[in-house]
Design a protein around this motif. Sequence first.
Motif, PDB file in Angstrom:
ATOM      1  N   PHE A  34       0.808  -1.218   0.000  1.00 42.05           N
ATOM      2  CA  PHE A  34       0.000   0.000   0.000  1.00 42.05           C
ATOM      3  C   PHE A  34       0.841   1.267   0.000  1.00 42.05           C
ATOM      4  CE2 PHE A  34      -2.963  -3.029   2.160  1.00 42.05           C
ATOM      5  CZ  PHE A  34      -3.853  -3.128   1.103  1.00 42.05           C
ATOM      6  N   GLY A  35       2.100   1.175   0.354  1.00 46.95           N
ATOM      7  CA  GLY A  35       2.935   2.368   0.422  1.00 46.95           C
ATOM      8  C   GLY A  35       2.554   3.232   1.615  1.00 46.95           C
ATOM      9  N   GLN A  36       2.757   4.546   1.482  1.00 48.13           N
ATOM     10  CA  GLN A  36       2.474   5.491   2.568  1.00 48.13           C
ATOM     11  C   GLN A  36       0.973   5.754   2.661  1.00 48.13           C
ATOM     12  OE1 GLN A  36       4.862   6.814   4.630  1.00 48.13           O
ATOM     13  NE2 GLN A  36       3.199   7.707   5.806  1.00 48.13           N
ATOM     14  N   PHE A  37       0.430   5.671   3.867  1.00 53.18           N
ATOM     15  CA  PHE A  37      -0.983   5.964   4.084  1.00 53.18           C
ATOM     16  C   PHE A  37      -1.193   7.460   4.295  1.00 53.18           C
ATOM     17  CE2 PHE A  37      -0.573   1.601   5.785  1.00 53.18           C
ATOM     18  CZ  PHE A  37      -1.463   0.965   4.926  1.00 53.18           C
ATOM     19  N   LYS A  38      -2.349   7.965   3.893  1.00 47.76           N
ATOM     20  CA  LYS A  38      -2.738   9.339   4.191  1.00 47.76           C
ATOM     21  C   LYS A  38      -3.447   9.347   5.545  1.00 47.76           C
ATOM     22  CE  LYS A  38      -5.435  10.101   0.762  1.00 47.76           C
ATOM     23  NZ  LYS A  38      -6.350  10.657  -0.180  1.00 47.76           N
ATOM     24  N   LYS A  39      -3.463  10.497   6.204  1.00 47.85           N
ATOM     25  CA  LYS A  39      -4.086  10.560   7.519  1.00 47.85           C
ATOM     26  C   LYS A  39      -5.587  10.283   7.452  1.00 47.85           C
ATOM     27  CE  LYS A  39      -5.304  15.386   8.078  1.00 47.85           C
ATOM     28  NZ  LYS A  39      -5.227  16.542   8.915  1.00 47.85           N
ATOM     29  N   GLU A  40      -6.208  10.481   6.306  1.00 44.53           N
ATOM     30  CA  GLU A  40      -7.648  10.234   6.152  1.00 44.53           C
ATOM     31  C   GLU A  40      -7.974   8.753   5.975  1.00 44.53           C
ATOM     32  OE1 GLU A  40      -5.982  12.331   4.010  1.00 44.53           O
ATOM     33  OE2 GLU A  40      -6.558  14.254   4.875  1.00 44.53           O
ATOM     34  N   ASN A  41      -6.945   7.909   5.937  1.00 45.48           N
ATOM     35  CA  ASN A  41      -7.168   6.479   5.713  1.00 45.48           C
ATOM     36  C   ASN A  41      -7.568   5.742   6.981  1.00 45.48           C
ATOM     37  OD1 ASN A  41      -4.473   6.367   3.362  1.00 45.48           O
ATOM     38  ND2 ASN A  41      -6.628   6.362   2.903  1.00 45.48           N
ATOM     39  N   VAL A  42      -8.417   4.764   6.796  1.00 36.79           N
ATOM     40  CA  VAL A  42      -8.779   3.806   7.835  1.00 36.79           C
ATOM     41  C   VAL A  42      -8.402   2.441   7.279  1.00 36.79           C
ATOM     42  CG1 VAL A  42     -10.687   2.740   9.099  1.00 36.79           C
ATOM     43  CG2 VAL A  42     -10.709   5.194   8.675  1.00 36.79           C
ATOM     44  N   LEU A  43      -7.693   1.660   8.057  1.00 36.01           N
ATOM     45  CA  LEU A  43      -7.365   0.300   7.645  1.00 36.01           C
ATOM     46  C   LEU A  43      -8.478  -0.605   8.152  1.00 36.01           C
ATOM     47  CD1 LEU A  43      -3.598   0.285   8.614  1.00 36.01           C
ATOM     48  CD2 LEU A  43      -4.644   0.947   6.449  1.00 36.01           C
ATOM     49  N   ALA A  44      -9.085  -1.340   7.274  1.00 39.16           N
ATOM     50  CA  ALA A  44     -10.193  -2.218   7.638  1.00 39.16           C
ATOM     51  C   ALA A  44      -9.809  -3.655   7.307  1.00 39.16           C
ATOM     52  CB  ALA A  44     -11.456  -1.829   6.880  1.00 39.16           C
ATOM     53  N   ALA A  45      -9.879  -4.531   8.304  1.00 35.12           N
ATOM     54  CA  ALA A  45      -9.580  -5.948   8.091  1.00 35.12           C
ATOM     55  C   ALA A  45     -10.826  -6.757   8.413  1.00 35.12           C
ATOM     56  CB  ALA A  45      -8.423  -6.387   8.984  1.00 35.12           C
ATOM     57  N   GLU A  46     -11.151  -7.679   7.541  1.00 34.44           N
ATOM     58  CA  GLU A  46     -12.283  -8.575   7.752  1.00 34.44           C
ATOM     59  C   GLU A  46     -11.804 -10.008   7.612  1.00 34.44           C
ATOM     60  OE1 GLU A  46     -15.852  -5.767   6.026  1.00 34.44           O
ATOM     61  OE2 GLU A  46     -14.969  -7.252   4.679  1.00 34.44           O
TER      62      GLU A  46
ATOM     63  N   ALA B  50     -14.948 -11.855  11.956  1.00 30.65           N
ATOM     64  CA  ALA B  50     -14.221 -10.834  12.713  1.00 30.65           C
ATOM     65  C   ALA B  50     -13.977  -9.627  11.820  1.00 30.65           C
ATOM     66  CB  ALA B  50     -12.895 -11.378  13.229  1.00 30.65           C
ATOM     67  N   GLN B  51     -13.918  -8.478  12.468  1.00 28.64           N
ATOM     68  CA  GLN B  51     -13.619  -7.246  11.742  1.00 28.64           C
ATOM     69  C   GLN B  51     -12.865  -6.314  12.672  1.00 28.64           C
ATOM     70  OE1 GLN B  51     -16.813  -4.465  10.877  1.00 28.64           O
ATOM     71  NE2 GLN B  51     -15.987  -4.267   8.821  1.00 28.64           N
ATOM     72  N   HIS B  52     -11.943  -5.547  12.104  1.00 25.07           N
ATOM     73  CA  HIS B  52     -11.201  -4.574  12.902  1.00 25.07           C
ATOM     74  C   HIS B  52     -10.897  -3.361  12.037  1.00 25.07           C
ATOM     75  CE1 HIS B  52      -8.616  -3.001  16.014  1.00 25.07           C
ATOM     76  NE2 HIS B  52      -7.691  -2.782  15.093  1.00 25.07           N
ATOM     77  N   LEU B  53     -11.065  -2.157  12.618  1.00 22.35           N
ATOM     78  CA  LEU B  53     -10.723  -0.907  11.945  1.00 22.35           C
ATOM     79  C   LEU B  53      -9.598  -0.247  12.724  1.00 22.35           C
ATOM     80  CD1 LEU B  53     -14.288   0.524  11.257  1.00 22.35           C
ATOM     81  CD2 LEU B  53     -12.847  -0.782   9.713  1.00 22.35           C
ATOM     82  N   GLU B  54      -8.648   0.297  12.004  1.00 20.59           N
ATOM     83  CA  GLU B  54      -7.512   0.970  12.643  1.00 20.59           C
ATOM     84  C   GLU B  54      -7.282   2.289  11.929  1.00 20.59           C
ATOM     85  OE1 GLU B  54      -5.048   1.368  15.583  1.00 20.59           O
ATOM     86  OE2 GLU B  54      -5.935  -0.611  15.307  1.00 20.59           O
ATOM     87  N   TYR B  55      -7.099   3.356  12.711  1.00 15.20           N
ATOM     88  CA  TYR B  55      -6.871   4.682  12.142  1.00 15.20           C
ATOM     89  C   TYR B  55      -5.391   4.908  11.916  1.00 15.20           C
ATOM     90  CZ  TYR B  55     -11.602   5.143  13.766  1.00 15.20           C
ATOM     91  OH  TYR B  55     -12.932   4.928  13.992  1.00 15.20           O
ATOM     92  N   VAL B  56      -5.060   5.650  10.858  1.00 14.07           N
ATOM     93  CA  VAL B  56      -3.679   5.952  10.533  1.00 14.07           C
ATOM     94  C   VAL B  56      -3.180   7.126  11.379  1.00 14.07           C
ATOM     95  CG1 VAL B  56      -2.134   6.683   8.675  1.00 14.07           C
ATOM     96  CG2 VAL B  56      -3.921   5.016   8.220  1.00 14.07           C
ATOM     97  N   ASP B  57      -4.076   8.025  11.754  1.00 12.56           N
ATOM     98  CA  ASP B  57      -3.722   9.193  12.555  1.00 12.56           C
ATOM     99  C   ASP B  57      -4.597   9.197  13.811  1.00 12.56           C
ATOM    100  OD1 ASP B  57      -2.552  11.579  13.335  1.00 12.56           O
ATOM    101  OD2 ASP B  57      -3.168  12.715  11.571  1.00 12.56           O
ATOM    102  N   ILE B  58      -4.307  10.092  14.736  1.00 18.00           N
ATOM    103  CA  ILE B  58      -5.118  10.173  15.952  1.00 18.00           C
ATOM    104  C   ILE B  58      -6.478  10.791  15.625  1.00 18.00           C
ATOM    105  CG2 ILE B  58      -3.192  10.192  17.582  1.00 18.00           C
ATOM    106  CD1 ILE B  58      -3.375  13.204  17.722  1.00 18.00           C
ATOM    107  N   GLU B  59      -7.476  10.428  16.401  1.00 18.25           N
ATOM    108  CA  GLU B  59      -8.861  10.761  16.096  1.00 18.25           C
ATOM    109  C   GLU B  59      -9.110  12.251  15.891  1.00 18.25           C
ATOM    110  OE1 GLU B  59     -13.335  10.033  17.866  1.00 18.25           O
ATOM    111  OE2 GLU B  59     -11.692   8.781  18.549  1.00 18.25           O
ATOM    112  N   ARG B  60      -8.529  13.101  16.697  1.00 12.97           N
ATOM    113  CA  ARG B  60      -8.831  14.540  16.588  1.00 12.97           C
ATOM    114  C   ARG B  60      -8.330  15.153  15.275  1.00 12.97           C
ATOM    115  NH1 ARG B  60      -4.745  14.958  20.857  1.00 12.97           N
ATOM    116  NH2 ARG B  60      -2.899  15.940  19.987  1.00 12.97           N
ATOM    117  N   HIS B  61      -7.476  14.445  14.543  1.00 17.21           N
ATOM    118  CA  HIS B  61      -6.987  14.944  13.262  1.00 17.21           C
ATOM    119  C   HIS B  61      -7.785  14.422  12.069  1.00 17.21           C
ATOM    120  CE1 HIS B  61      -2.722  15.526  15.140  1.00 17.21           C
ATOM    121  NE2 HIS B  61      -3.569  16.443  15.527  1.00 17.21           N
ATOM    122  N   LEU B  62      -8.736  13.552  12.308  1.00 12.61           N
ATOM    123  CA  LEU B  62      -9.438  12.892  11.204  1.00 12.61           C
ATOM    124  C   LEU B  62     -10.724  13.636  10.830  1.00 12.61           C
ATOM    125  CD1 LEU B  62      -8.928   9.205  12.302  1.00 12.61           C
ATOM    126  CD2 LEU B  62      -7.681  10.472  10.570  1.00 12.61           C
TER     127      LEU B  62
END
Length: 150
Positions: free
Chosen positions: A32-44, A54-66
């Motif tokens: 995927f290369g470099q992620f942008k701060k607006e990205n959410v990683l979603a695994a299913e 199972a499902q999991h979401l992970e943010y690339v940046d901290i919540e207050r910046h999204l």
Amino acid sequence: FDIAENCVTDEMTVSFEAAADEAKLAAYLDQFGQFKKENVLAAEVYDEAGELIAQHLEYVDIERHLPFPKDCHIQVRAEAGELVITAERFARSVEITGDEDGDEFGWIFEDNYFDLLPGMVKRVKIYGRHRKGRITVKAYYDEKAATVEI
């Protein structure tokens, strides 16, 4: 998934096997290369029959910046003792509350405060002592809530 653009920007599928209670590296995300701060990683994770287990979401940046949307367009309907919830845009921390003639206590939901990707269908069983009333579903950053009468 890009929160600002409301779309999947890239994806990959990996097959793997894991025993019960086993932690295992399933894939590297280098492609995927470099992620942008607006990205959410979603695994299913799906089982052999194709059922989501199972499902999991992970943010690339901290919540207050999204840039979480304020117009998720959440829809909810009651169906056979459970709620069926969908959203048109990414919905952060979806909260479910109930009210029966002013009584907000006694509602028990199988899940609460979850994130919802657009197009995802979330089914939440309704437990507790209430058998009728109004249920409200709202994402934390959304300006509007969805309601359903049961």
